[in-house]
Scaffold this motif. Structure first.
Motif, short mmCIF file in Angstrom:
data_model
loop_
_atom_site.label_atom_id
_atom_site.label_comp_id
_atom_site.label_asym_id
_atom_site.label_seq_id
_atom_site.Cartn_x
_atom_site.Cartn_y
_atom_site.Cartn_z
N GLU A 208 0.82 -1.22 0.00
CA GLU A 208 0.00 0.00 0.00
C GLU A 208 0.85 1.26 0.00
OE1 GLU A 208 -3.13 0.09 2.90
OE2 GLU A 208 -3.86 2.03 2.19
N LYS B 294 7.11 2.58 -1.83
CA LYS B 294 7.19 3.92 -2.42
C LYS B 294 8.44 4.62 -1.88
CE LYS B 294 2.12 4.35 -2.46
NZ LYS B 294 0.96 4.80 -1.65
N HIS C 32 4.70 -1.22 -6.53
CA HIS C 32 3.98 0.07 -6.54
C HIS C 32 4.71 1.02 -5.61
CE1 HIS C 32 0.43 2.73 -6.57
NE2 HIS C 32 0.57 2.82 -5.27
N ASN D 214 3.34 6.74 -11.62
CA ASN D 214 2.01 6.86 -11.02
C ASN D 214 1.49 8.29 -11.20
OD1 ASN D 214 -0.07 5.58 -9.54
ND2 ASN D 214 0.67 6.46 -7.61
N GLU D 215 0.26 8.41 -11.67
CA GLU D 215 -0.43 9.70 -11.71
C GLU D 215 0.35 10.79 -12.46
OE1 GLU D 215 -1.47 10.45 -7.60
OE2 GLU D 215 -2.72 8.68 -7.51
N GLN E 15 -6.92 3.29 -11.41
CA GLN E 15 -7.04 3.08 -9.96
C GLN E 15 -8.47 2.80 -9.54
OE1 GLN E 15 -5.15 6.32 -7.83
NE2 GLN E 15 -3.21 6.03 -8.87
N GLU F 200 -6.71 -0.15 -7.96
CA GLU F 200 -6.90 0.32 -6.58
C GLU F 200 -8.38 0.54 -6.29
OE1 GLU F 200 -4.42 3.76 -5.81
OE2 GLU F 200 -2.76 2.93 -6.97
N TRP G 109 -8.50 -1.93 -3.12
CA TRP G 109 -7.64 -1.09 -2.27
C TRP G 109 -8.19 -1.12 -0.84
CZ3 TRP G 109 -3.10 -0.42 -4.04
CH2 TRP G 109 -2.22 0.52 -3.49
C1 XIL Z 1 -2.40 5.65 -0.45
C2 XIL Z 1 -2.38 4.64 0.68
O1 XIL Z 1 -3.59 3.93 0.70
C3 XIL Z 1 -2.16 5.34 1.98
O2 XIL Z 1 -2.02 4.38 3.02
C4 XIL Z 1 -0.91 6.20 1.89
O3 XIL Z 1 -0.76 6.90 3.06
C5 XIL Z 1 -1.04 7.18 0.73
O4 XIL Z 1 -1.25 6.46 -0.44
N1 XIL Z 1 -3.21 6.54 -5.33
C6 XIL Z 1 -2.22 5.62 -5.23
C7 XIL Z 1 -2.01 4.92 -3.95
O5 XIL Z 1 -1.56 5.26 -6.23
O6 XIL Z 1 -0.66 4.62 -3.73
C8 XIL Z 1 -2.56 5.72 -2.80
O7 XIL Z 1 -2.44 4.94 -1.64
C9 XIL Z 1 -3.98 6.11 -3.06
C10 XIL Z 1 -4.08 6.98 -4.27
#
Ligand code: XIL
Length: 348
Positions: free
Chosen positions: A68, A72, A105, A153-154, A231, A261, A308
């Motif tokens: 989660e 990262k 991820h 990502n994003e 996501q 997600e 997620w």
């Molecule tokens: C979120 C997690 O769920 C949290 O625990 C963390 O603090 C922040 O990130 N997009 C993403 C995920 O790609 O990695 C994110 O997850 C939610 C939004």
């Protein structure tokens, strides 16, 4: 009195009508992973794996895990620029021990720019070298162990007007830092599927179009992009059809699709007039639409379907609003109507 009693019983009957019935869960619902003809994913944190109740539900229901947050930069990169891998290693070992796929991820995210990068002493190492070293170290460490990587990502601006700026884009170029991430991840792992992951592709057609343009441009440049992640952090009142349209359009590029997600928030719903019961009913319908749209893809394009947060209490959305209940299992790990909808759509 009499009238009220009759009214009361009518209401009680109404509550047991077709809408309410769709919220009941059949006893002995088969596990998601047993019925789905593709991998079922769930996000995990290393600590949760030590909770036998969580671990049992996870192994029963899922065939893939996504860290989660512990894979990262926020976790791996220490203030002095060194890397730590204890939690991601623990998650990878758990995946190995239990025969679960591991989804890496995420390598590069505009939202994660550790101080160590911002304050890099470039007399010792160039920014580009540091960027590449990070990707080589992380993707290299889990080489052969992952079913794929969310490499970037994003990347797309929320309004769909181009790409997001970040420390990465400022230092390495807005397109070039993305392409470089894919090339470097491929250098580190010759075989792993390499995905581009983003959110709100369901809500915003313009963002989706820009996302697809970015994917096409990466492919045209020779960057090894091999899959698309959507996501799907959606709310229960998302308009019916939006998810189906998104999945169909994303699939148009021909690459495998990862629902990466998925959660369906009750409290993020914009329509504040909907009752809790109506939101719950719509939540089930949203899970059903997502599963049906995914099932409609050619088998080769169904990368995986990831939740997620397995149980309501596991969801990150609880931090935003404790009243939310976005998952398909309740706090006690019992399947909700959403789980039954998934099983049904997956052919179980
Ligand atoms: C979120 C997690 O769920 C949290 O625990 C963390 O603090 C922040 O990130 N997009 C993403 C995920 O790609 O990695 C994110 O997850 C939610 C939004």
């Amino acid at each position: 009195m009499h009238r009220r009693a009759v009214l009361g019983s009518t209401l009680a009957l109404a509550a047991c009508g077709p809408k309410a019935r769709s919220q009941t869960v059949p006893a002995g619902l088969p596990p998601l992973r047993a019925v789905a003809p593709f991998r079922i994913g769930a996000c995990v944190q290393a600590l949760q794996l030590d909770d036998p109740t969580f671990a049992a539900l996870l192994i029963q229901q899922a065939s893939q895990i996504t860290p989660e947050w512990q894979m990262k930069m926020e976790y791996i990169v220490q203030p002095d620029g060194t890397f730590r891998f204890d939690a991601p290693d623990r998650i990878a070992a758990f995946a190995r021990a239990n025969g679960l796929g591991l989804l890496g991820h995420t390598l590069i995210w505009y939202a994660q720019v550790p101080d160590a990068f911002a304050k890099l002493d470039e007399r010792r190492v160039s920014f580009e070298q540091a960027y590449r070293s990070y990707i080589l170290a992380v993707a290299g460490r889990y080489r052969g162990q992952v079913v794929g990587w969310d490499v970037v990502n994003e990347a797309v601006a929320e309004d769909g007007d181009g790409w997001r700026s970040s420390l990465w884009s400022e230092r390495l170029g807005d397109f070039e830092h993305i392409a470089l991430a894919y090339r470097t991840a491929r250098e580190a792992d010759a075989d792993a599927p390499l995905l581009l992951n983003d959110y709100n592709l369901d809500y915003y057609p313009k963002k989706r179009a820009t996302f697809l343009k970015l994917a096409e441009r990466l492919l045209a440049s020779g960057a090894p992009l091999t899959g698309l992640g959507t996501q799907m952090h959606v709310a229960a009142d998302i308009a019916p059809g939006k998810i189906t349209t998104m999945i169909r359009e994303l699939a148009g590029l021909g690459l495998p699709i990862h629902i990466s997600e998925l959660d369906v928030s009750l409290t993020r719903a914009e329509n504040k007039f909907l009752s809790r019961a109506e939101l719950e009913r719509r939540q089930t319908a949203v899970y059903a639409e997502a599963a049906e749209a995914f099932m409609a893809l050619p088998a080769a394009q169904r990368f995986a379907f990831t939740l997620w947060g397995l149980r309501d209490g596991d969801s990150w959305l609880k931090k935003e609003n404790a009243a939310d209940a976005p998952a398909v299992f309740d706090d006690a790990g019992r399947p909700k109507a959403g789980a039954a909808a998934l099983v049904r759509a997956f052919g179980g």
